[in-house]
Motif scaffolding. Structure first.
Motif, mmCIF file in Angstrom:
data_model
loop_
_atom_site.group_PDB
_atom_site.id
_atom_site.type_symbol
_atom_site.label_atom_id
_atom_site.label_comp_id
_atom_site.label_asym_id
_atom_site.label_seq_id
_atom_site.Cartn_x
_atom_site.Cartn_y
_atom_site.Cartn_z
ATOM 1 N N ARG A 139 59.283 52.086 -43.351
ATOM 2 C CA ARG A 139 58.006 51.836 -42.682
ATOM 3 C C ARG A 139 57.404 53.172 -42.274
ATOM 4 O O ARG A 139 58.053 53.964 -41.577
ATOM 5 C CB ARG A 139 58.183 50.958 -41.446
ATOM 6 N N ILE A 140 56.185 53.416 -42.714
ATOM 7 C CA ILE A 140 55.470 54.641 -42.379
ATOM 8 C C ILE A 140 54.333 54.279 -41.436
ATOM 9 O O ILE A 140 53.443 53.495 -41.786
ATOM 10 C CB ILE A 140 54.924 55.325 -43.641
ATOM 11 N N PHE A 141 54.355 54.851 -40.235
ATOM 12 C CA PHE A 141 53.349 54.580 -39.211
ATOM 13 C C PHE A 141 52.296 55.684 -39.221
ATOM 14 O O PHE A 141 52.615 56.868 -39.116
ATOM 15 C CB PHE A 141 54.002 54.486 -37.829
ATOM 16 N N ALA A 142 51.045 55.292 -39.361
ATOM 17 C CA ALA A 142 49.928 56.227 -39.383
ATOM 18 C C ALA A 142 49.553 56.636 -37.956
ATOM 19 O O ALA A 142 49.958 55.977 -36.983
ATOM 20 C CB ALA A 142 48.737 55.585 -40.087
ATOM 21 N N PRO A 143 48.763 57.709 -37.814
ATOM 22 C CA PRO A 143 48.361 58.146 -36.472
ATOM 23 C C PRO A 143 47.632 57.085 -35.658
ATOM 24 O O PRO A 143 47.722 57.080 -34.427
ATOM 25 C CB PRO A 143 47.438 59.349 -36.767
ATOM 26 N N ASN A 144 46.926 56.164 -36.318
ATOM 27 C CA ASN A 144 46.203 55.131 -35.567
ATOM 28 C C ASN A 144 47.087 53.957 -35.171
ATOM 29 O O ASN A 144 46.618 52.974 -34.617
ATOM 30 C CB ASN A 144 44.998 54.633 -36.366
ATOM 31 N N GLY A 145 48.392 54.035 -35.469
ATOM 32 C CA GLY A 145 49.331 53.002 -35.058
ATOM 33 C C GLY A 145 49.624 51.961 -36.123
ATOM 34 O O GLY A 145 50.574 51.176 -35.979
ATOM 35 N N ALA A 177 65.003 49.198 -41.312
ATOM 36 C CA ALA A 177 64.172 50.042 -42.165
ATOM 37 C C ALA A 177 64.189 51.469 -41.650
ATOM 38 O O ALA A 177 64.347 51.716 -40.443
ATOM 39 C CB ALA A 177 62.739 49.521 -42.200
ATOM 40 N N LEU A 178 64.043 52.414 -42.564
ATOM 41 C CA LEU A 178 63.778 53.789 -42.165
ATOM 42 C C LEU A 178 62.357 53.848 -41.626
ATOM 43 O O LEU A 178 61.423 53.378 -42.281
ATOM 44 C CB LEU A 178 63.903 54.735 -43.369
ATOM 45 N N CYS A 179 62.172 54.392 -40.442
ATOM 46 C CA CYS A 179 60.848 54.457 -39.813
ATOM 47 C C CYS A 179 60.408 55.903 -39.659
ATOM 48 O O CYS A 179 61.149 56.729 -39.112
ATOM 49 C CB CYS A 179 60.863 53.780 -38.448
ATOM 50 N N ILE A 180 59.199 56.208 -40.133
ATOM 51 C CA ILE A 180 58.606 57.534 -40.004
ATOM 52 C C ILE A 180 57.255 57.373 -39.330
ATOM 53 O O ILE A 180 56.457 56.504 -39.708
ATOM 54 C CB ILE A 180 58.451 58.212 -41.373
ATOM 55 N N CYS A 181 56.985 58.205 -38.352
ATOM 56 C CA CYS A 181 55.749 58.101 -37.564
ATOM 57 C C CYS A 181 54.969 59.412 -37.627
ATOM 58 O O CYS A 181 55.467 60.460 -37.206
ATOM 59 C CB CYS A 181 56.084 57.757 -36.116
ATOM 60 N N PHE A 182 53.731 59.336 -38.134
ATOM 61 C CA PHE A 182 52.818 60.480 -38.133
ATOM 62 C C PHE A 182 51.874 60.317 -36.937
ATOM 63 O O PHE A 182 50.699 59.993 -37.093
ATOM 64 C CB PHE A 182 52.023 60.533 -39.432
ATOM 65 N N GLY A 238 57.803 62.070 -36.573
ATOM 66 C CA GLY A 238 59.053 61.637 -35.966
ATOM 67 C C GLY A 238 59.705 60.573 -36.825
ATOM 68 O O GLY A 238 59.059 59.974 -37.690
ATOM 69 N N TRP A 239 60.986 60.348 -36.600
ATOM 70 C CA TRP A 239 61.679 59.332 -37.391
ATOM 71 C C TRP A 239 62.702 58.577 -36.557
ATOM 72 O O TRP A 239 63.230 59.078 -35.560
ATOM 73 C CB TRP A 239 62.361 59.956 -38.606
ATOM 74 N N ILE A 240 62.969 57.368 -36.973
ATOM 75 C CA ILE A 240 64.071 56.553 -36.459
ATOM 76 C C ILE A 240 64.781 55.981 -37.671
ATOM 77 O O ILE A 240 64.208 55.182 -38.426
ATOM 78 C CB ILE A 240 63.567 55.418 -35.552
ATOM 79 N N PHE A 241 66.004 56.400 -37.878
ATOM 80 C CA PHE A 241 66.772 55.964 -39.044
ATOM 81 C C PHE A 241 68.017 55.225 -38.572
ATOM 82 O O PHE A 241 68.887 55.800 -37.909
ATOM 83 C CB PHE A 241 67.189 57.157 -39.899
ATOM 84 N N PRO A 242 68.145 53.945 -38.893
ATOM 85 C CA PRO A 242 69.329 53.174 -38.484
ATOM 86 C C PRO A 242 70.518 53.460 -39.404
ATOM 87 O O PRO A 242 70.435 53.297 -40.620
ATOM 88 C CB PRO A 242 68.859 51.721 -38.612
ATOM 89 N N ALA A 278 62.425 64.576 -34.751
ATOM 90 C CA ALA A 278 61.046 64.979 -35.005
ATOM 91 C C ALA A 278 61.041 66.424 -35.468
ATOM 92 O O ALA A 278 61.974 67.188 -35.190
ATOM 93 C CB ALA A 278 60.183 64.825 -33.747
ATOM 94 N N GLY A 279 60.003 66.784 -36.183
ATOM 95 C CA GLY A 279 59.903 68.161 -36.643
ATOM 96 C C GLY A 279 58.532 68.440 -37.207
ATOM 97 O O GLY A 279 57.680 67.552 -37.312
ATOM 98 N N TYR A 280 58.300 69.704 -37.569
ATOM 99 C CA TYR A 280 57.044 70.072 -38.212
ATOM 100 C C TYR A 280 57.263 71.309 -39.062
ATOM 101 O O TYR A 280 58.287 71.984 -38.974
ATOM 102 C CB TYR A 280 55.924 70.292 -37.193
#
Length: 403
Positions: free
Chosen positions: A78-84, A195-200, A209-213, A223-225
Motif C-alpha cells: 500500500r502506497i500512501f500519497a501526501p493527501n492521505g 501489506a508493506l506500507c509506504i507513506c509519502f 516512511g514505511w511500516i513493514f510487517p 523513514a528516510g530521504y
C-alpha cells in the motif's frame, strides 16, 4: 602479525552482496575467504522488505524456499500519497529482519565451502605492481594484524566510505541518502496488517516512511530521504523526519502507541544509483551498496546487492577459468553492470525527481485509483517487469491523464 591466510578470492563484507559472491565462487570450486567486521548474527539497519527482484535473486542462489519458510509472506503493498489517499499493488513480497537473512546467507556461503573469518576490521590493502593482492585486518581488542593474501578481492562493505578510500576507488565520500528504523511488536496489529506500507507524507517529501510487517508480530518502522533529490524535507534531520512520519501517519502513530518497542531507533547511510565509487581496479571488484546498488526513489537494495555479488563472482570465475585476463576482468565487470543494471538505476533516479514533489505523488495515486493503466505500470515497477521511464516522463504522465 598473529596469523596469515591465503585464498584465490578474498571477499570483504558478509552482507547480501558478499555472501552471494562467496557462495557462488565456493560452489564453483574457487578457494574463497569471506570476512566481516562483526560476529554473526549481527543487526543491519534496513527496511527488511524482500520484493520480487530479491526473491528472484534468492531463487537463483537456491535459497528462496529456505528464506520464505522463516519470513512473513505478503501479497500486497500500500502506497500512501501526501493527501492521505492510497493505492494497493499486488505482488509476491516478504519481510525478514536482516539479522536473520544475512546469517542465513552467511551460513549458506560457509556450507558451500567458503571460509568465514570474523570479527576482522579492515586496516589496509596489500598492493603489488599496481594491483591489490590482499588485505590486513585488525582483531578488535588485539594490536596484532591478520593478513589475507588473494589473487582477487571483492569489496562488499556497504555504504561506508572508509573501505572505498582505502582501496583507492572512492569517488564521493558523502552518502546518497540516510534512513532510520526501529522494531516494534504488536500481535494485534500483525493480524490486521498484511501489506508493506509506504507513506509519502507532505512534510517529509522527498523522503518517505514505511511500516513493514515481519514474522512473529514484529514490525519494521522507519523513514528516510535522499540527498540527491531536487528538494529536501521541510523538517530537519532524519530523526525529525521519522518523528514527523509517526506523528502525521495514523497507522504509524497507532503502532508506536500500542506496540512494544524492541531496542533503539538506528540509522544508516545509503549509496544509490551505481554512483560514488569506481567499480573495479586491478585486483579488485566492488559490489553491493559499496558500488551504489540501492535504488533511488525506493531505497530497495537487497535484490540488487545479491545480483551485483553474483555478477562479480561470475567475472572472478571468468578470470580463473582463463576466459578473462587480469587486465580485462575489471572492465568486463563494469560493462556488464552498465548493460544489465545502469539503465534501470537511471530510470529510478528520474522517478525520484518526480516524486520529490507532493503534487506529482497525489496525481499518480489518483490516476492509479481511477484507471488500470497507472496501477499496472506501478505493479510492473514493483515486479521489475516494466520500465520506470514509461510512467515517469512527460509523455507517461500525459498518457496517465488520458487513461
Amino acid at each position: 602479525m598473529n596469523s596469515d591466510h591465503a585464498a584465490q578470492v578474498l571477499v570483504i563484507g558478509a552482507g547480501p552482496a558478499g555472501c552471494a559472491a562467496a557462495m557462488t565462487l565456493a560452489r564453483a570450486g574457487i578457494d574463497t575467504v569471506l570476512v566481516d567486521q562483526s560476529r554473526f548474527p549481527r543487526d543491519k539497519v534496513c527496511g527488511d522488505a524482500l520484493i520480487p527482484d530479491a526473491l528472484r535473486a534468492l531463487d537463483r542462489l537456491g535459497l528462496a524456499r529456505e528464506v520464505l519458510s522463516v519470513a512473513r509472506p505478503l501479497q500486497r503493498m500500500r502506497i500512501f500519497a501526501p493527501n492521505g489517499s492510497h493505492v494497493e499493488l499486488g505482488g509476491q513480497l516478504a519481510c525478514l529482519p536482516r539479522l536473520r537473512l544475512d546469517d542465513a546467507l552467511r551460513g549458506a556461503a560457509v556450507a558451500a565451502g567458503a571460509r568465514f573469518l570474523a570479527p576482522l576490521r579492515l586496516a589496509r590493502f596489500m598492493e603489488s605492481d599496481g594491483a591489490l593482492r590482499g588485505a590486513c585486518f585488525k582483531v578488535p581488542g588485539n594490536r596484532a594484524e591478520t593478513a589475507i593474501r588473494a589473487e582477487l578481492l571483492l569489496l562488499a562493505t556497504g555504504a561506508a566510505s572508509a573501505p572505498l578510500e582505502l582501496a583507492g576507488v572512492c569517488e564521493r565520500k558523502e552518502a546518497s541518502g540516510i534512513a532510520v528504523r526501529g522494531y516494534f511488536r504488536s500481535e494485534t496489529l500483525a493480524r490486521e496488517l498484511d501489506a508493506l506500507c509506504i507513506c509519502f507524507d507532505r512534510s517529509i517529501c522527498p523522503g518517505y516512511g514505511w511500516i513493514f510487517p515481519g514474522p512473529d508480530g514484529v514490525f519494521n518502522v522507519g523513514a528516510g530521504y535522499f540527498f540527491d533529490a531536487p528538494r529536501h524535507p521541510a523538517v530537519g534531520n532524519v530523526r525529525q523526519v521519522f518523528a514527523s512520519f509517526v506523528e502525521r501517519f495514523p497507522l504509524a502513530r497507532r503502532l508506536l502507541a500500542e506496540a512494544e518497542p524492541l531496542g533503539q531507533i538506528k540509522g544508516a547511510p545509503l549509496r544509490t544509483a551505481l554512483k560514488g565509487a569506481r567499480l573495479a581496479r586491478p585486483g579488485l571488484l566492488v559490489a553491493g551498496e559499496a558500488a551504489g546498488s540501492t535504488y533511488s526513489f525506493s531505497g530497495e537494495g537487497i535484490g540488487k546487492a545479491l545480483e551485483t555479488g553474483m555478477l562479480a563472482a561470475e567475472h572472478a570465475f571468468g578470470f580463473f577459468s582463463g576466459k578473462l585476463t587480469a587486465t580485462t576482468f575489471g572492465p568486463a565487470y563494469e560493462q556488464s553492470l552498465a548493460e544489465a543494471l545502469a539503465p534501470r538505476f537511471a530510470a529510478y533516479e528520474t522517478a525520484q525527481q518526480w516524486l520529490s514533489y507532493p503534487a506529482a505523488c497525489d496525481f499518480i495515486a489518483a490516476r492509479a485509483r481511477r484507471g488500470r493503466y497507472v496501477k499496472a505500470q506501478l505493479e510492473e515497477l514493483l515486479a521489475e517487469s516494466g520500465d520506470p521511464g514509461e510512467l515517469f516522463s512527460w509523455g507517461g504522465l500525459l498518457k496517465a491523464l488520458a487513461a
